[in-house]
Motif scaffolding. Structure first.
Motif, mmCIF file in Angstrom:
data_model
loop_
_atom_site.group_PDB
_atom_site.id
_atom_site.type_symbol
_atom_site.label_atom_id
_atom_site.label_comp_id
_atom_site.label_asym_id
_atom_site.label_seq_id
_atom_site.Cartn_x
_atom_site.Cartn_y
_atom_site.Cartn_z
ATOM 1 N N GLY A 88 0.818 -1.206 0.000
ATOM 2 C CA GLY A 88 0.000 0.000 0.000
ATOM 3 C C GLY A 88 0.855 1.260 0.000
ATOM 4 N N PHE A 89 1.946 1.234 0.755
ATOM 5 C CA PHE A 89 2.873 2.366 0.789
ATOM 6 C C PHE A 89 3.518 2.577 -0.576
ATOM 7 C CE2 PHE A 89 7.232 3.952 2.057
ATOM 8 C CZ PHE A 89 6.819 5.253 2.338
ATOM 9 N N LEU A 90 3.838 1.474 -1.261
ATOM 10 C CA LEU A 90 4.395 1.580 -2.611
ATOM 11 C C LEU A 90 3.388 2.241 -3.559
ATOM 12 C CD1 LEU A 90 6.577 0.946 -4.697
ATOM 13 C CD2 LEU A 90 5.561 -1.331 -4.963
ATOM 14 N N VAL A 91 2.120 1.886 -3.430
ATOM 15 C CA VAL A 91 1.081 2.500 -4.265
ATOM 16 C C VAL A 91 0.995 3.994 -3.975
ATOM 17 C CG1 VAL A 91 -1.405 2.604 -4.693
ATOM 18 C CG2 VAL A 91 -0.249 0.388 -4.537
ATOM 19 N N ILE A 97 4.026 10.469 -7.287
ATOM 20 C CA ILE A 97 5.017 10.929 -8.269
ATOM 21 C C ILE A 97 4.402 11.866 -9.313
ATOM 22 C CG2 ILE A 97 6.520 10.165 -10.147
ATOM 23 C CD1 ILE A 97 7.242 7.746 -8.432
ATOM 24 N N PRO A 98 3.300 11.481 -10.010
ATOM 25 C CA PRO A 98 2.739 12.423 -11.004
ATOM 26 C C PRO A 98 2.217 13.705 -10.373
ATOM 27 C CG PRO A 98 1.303 10.505 -10.710
ATOM 28 C CD PRO A 98 2.575 10.198 -10.015
ATOM 29 N N ARG A 99 1.700 13.615 -9.149
ATOM 30 C CA ARG A 99 1.228 14.831 -8.488
ATOM 31 C C ARG A 99 2.396 15.752 -8.175
ATOM 32 N NH1 ARG A 99 -2.936 13.402 -3.764
ATOM 33 N NH2 ARG A 99 -3.109 15.681 -3.843
ATOM 34 N N ALA A 100 3.519 15.157 -7.760
ATOM 35 C CA ALA A 100 4.699 15.973 -7.463
ATOM 36 C C ALA A 100 5.243 16.617 -8.735
ATOM 37 C CB ALA A 100 5.776 15.099 -6.803
ATOM 38 N N VAL A 101 5.237 15.864 -9.835
ATOM 39 C CA VAL A 101 5.711 16.412 -11.105
ATOM 40 C C VAL A 101 4.816 17.568 -11.555
ATOM 41 C CG1 VAL A 101 6.025 15.913 -13.560
ATOM 42 C CG2 VAL A 101 6.832 14.276 -11.840
ATOM 43 N N ALA A 102 3.497 17.364 -11.447
ATOM 44 C CA ALA A 102 2.558 18.425 -11.842
ATOM 45 C C ALA A 102 2.745 19.670 -10.979
ATOM 46 C CB ALA A 102 1.123 17.908 -11.739
ATOM 47 N N TRP A 103 2.966 19.487 -9.677
ATOM 48 C CA TRP A 103 3.184 20.630 -8.770
ATOM 49 C C TRP A 103 4.454 21.383 -9.162
ATOM 50 C CZ3 TRP A 103 7.239 21.668 -5.421
ATOM 51 C CH2 TRP A 103 7.043 22.719 -4.520
ATOM 52 N N ALA A 104 5.522 20.599 -9.482
ATOM 53 C CA ALA A 104 6.783 21.233 -9.856
ATOM 54 C C ALA A 104 6.643 22.020 -11.152
ATOM 55 C CB ALA A 104 7.874 20.163 -10.006
ATOM 56 N N VAL A 105 5.890 21.489 -12.099
ATOM 57 C CA VAL A 105 5.673 22.198 -13.368
ATOM 58 C C VAL A 105 4.928 23.500 -13.119
ATOM 59 C CG1 VAL A 105 4.467 22.105 -15.585
ATOM 60 C CG2 VAL A 105 5.782 20.137 -14.800
#
Length: 404
Positions: A88-91, A97-105
């Motif tokens: 569950g932690f891996l999920v 990851i995509p949320r972090a990428v979107a935030w960084a963009v």
């Protein structure tokens, strides 16, 4: 850093994450600080007790061969939690990851975040469902998946098969792993199913015990009812070596009419014709647990392979297949992998943790010189869960012809 150390670190991080989530859940529903701390204290105390009972100083030193109340009520829930909380932690990480990428963009573009409340709610609900999936799958794998036996027929075509052995059937059991979650009575049931296949021969491909060598008599006794017209043969696995029972369990099997082949061969004869059956102890091209690396892989059987005849090899580890094919072994019969034990083959056959260490996870393989079949076994190790890799009894039917 070893794989075990990485898993241990990752497990610790997962427990810290779920502790934080649990506290936030409690804080949102228990307003009183004293009451909230009391509830959290009880949860932590229960977790600490279960940890000590399963992994710590209070764990049982001797493995039972029957399912006990302690295993059913204390071990099973904790092991379920340990495995599913890790996945569950891996999920959670994969979703982040995509949320972090979107935030960084967005930060780089210096643009405001525009997202409707409905969309935000939908994404949060979706993330909750996806995160819960490992917990549901783990419960399924423990309560049903590990018991959902599959009897798998497999036709093996061998160009050099003597005509007397056309249609000859071999039934395979592997990776027994006697213990509380594969008790002696369950093993007897599987032995009866194997007998019911009416195969000409039965083969056992190792890992009879798990981590406690004192269970060897119980597992031999549970398998002692196996019967076949051409005999019952076997080889040993890595757990049998780790528990230092190779000599003793071989002797116990011999008294029950089961012949364990340890770097040996035997001629199987019918109608004046024969094929060559070879068996080896566990061998690996890499260091595997406390066992030393085997550099000269299958070097001890080179003289046992008979050119011009069908040669069948019983080898617990499927990684011996490449060398076996080079030596002229027509068919290798293996186990060891448990089919990944937790595999997502319904999504893709490539998704199985075992593929990190071997390309031969489960099923039939072919390469110039030979064929391999990897049985998923019937037992489990560490966590009594099977997802996407049901327990298996394989029934091979030999046929004369070219493999396709």
């Amino acid at each position: 850093m070893s794989i075990f150390a990485i898993l241990l670190l990752f497990f610790g991080l997962s427990q810290a994450y779920w502790s934080w989530r649990g506290y936030r859940f409690a804080a949102a529903r228990i307003r009183g600080r004293a009451a909230r701390f009391a509830v959290c204290g009880v949860v932590v105390a229960v977790y600490a007790i279960l940890y000590q009972l399963n992994l710590g100083a209070w764990r049982a030193r001797e493995s039972p061969v029957h399912l006990t109340a302690r295993d059913a009520l204390l071990s099973a829930p904790f092991l379920w939690w340990a495995a599913t909380s890790l996945f569950g932690f891996l999920v959670v990480i994969l979703l982040a990851i995509p949320r972090a990428v979107a935030w960084a963009v967005r930060r780089l573009q210096a643009g405001p975040e525009v997202q409707s409340p409905a969309r935000r709610g939908f994404l949060e609900q979706t993330a909750t469902v996806v995160t819960a999936a490992p917990f549901v799958a783990g419960a399924y794998g423990m309560l049903y998946g590990r018991l959902n036996l599959e009897v798998a027929p497999q036709t093996i075509r061998l160009a050099r098969l003597p005509r007397a052995f056309e249609g000859f059937r071999i039934c395979q059991l592997s990776d027994i792993h006697i213990g509380p979650f594969m008790p002696a009575e369950e093993i007897r049931k599987y032995a009866a199913i194997a007998n019911a296949q009416k195969a000409e021969m039965i083969v056992l491909t190792g890992d009879f015990v798990t981590f406690d060598g004192r269970t060897q008599e119980a597992v031999v006794d549970a398998l002692s009812g196996l019967r076949a017209p051409f005999g019952v043969y076997g080889c040993l696995g890595n757990h049998d070596a780790w528990c230092v029972v190779e000599d003793s369990i071989t002797a116990l099997f011999r008294r029950r009419g089961v012949r364990i082949l340890r770097g040996e061969r035997v001629a199987i004869e019918a109608g004046g014709e024969r094929f060559n059956l070879i068996g080896v102890d566990f061998q690996s091209p890499r260091r595997f647990g406390p066992s030393p690396a085997v550099v000269n892989l299958l070097g001890n059987i080179a003289g046992f392979v008979e050119p011009g005849q069908v040669n069948i090899l019983l080898s617990h580890n499927p990684d011996t297949f490449d060398k076996a094919a080079e030596l002229g072994v027509d068919l290798s019969i293996a186990g060891h992998t448990h089919g990944g034990q937790a595999a997502l083959e319904f999504i893709s056959p490539e998704i199985a943790p075992t593929r990190l260490v071997t390309p031969y996870v489960a099923g039939w393989f072919r390469k110039p010189g030979g064929q391999l079949y990897v049985n998923r076994g019937i037992g489990t190790i560490f966590i009594p869960i099977r997802v996407g890799a049901p327990p298996e009894i394989t029934v091979y039917q030999l046929s004369r012809g070219e493999a396709v």
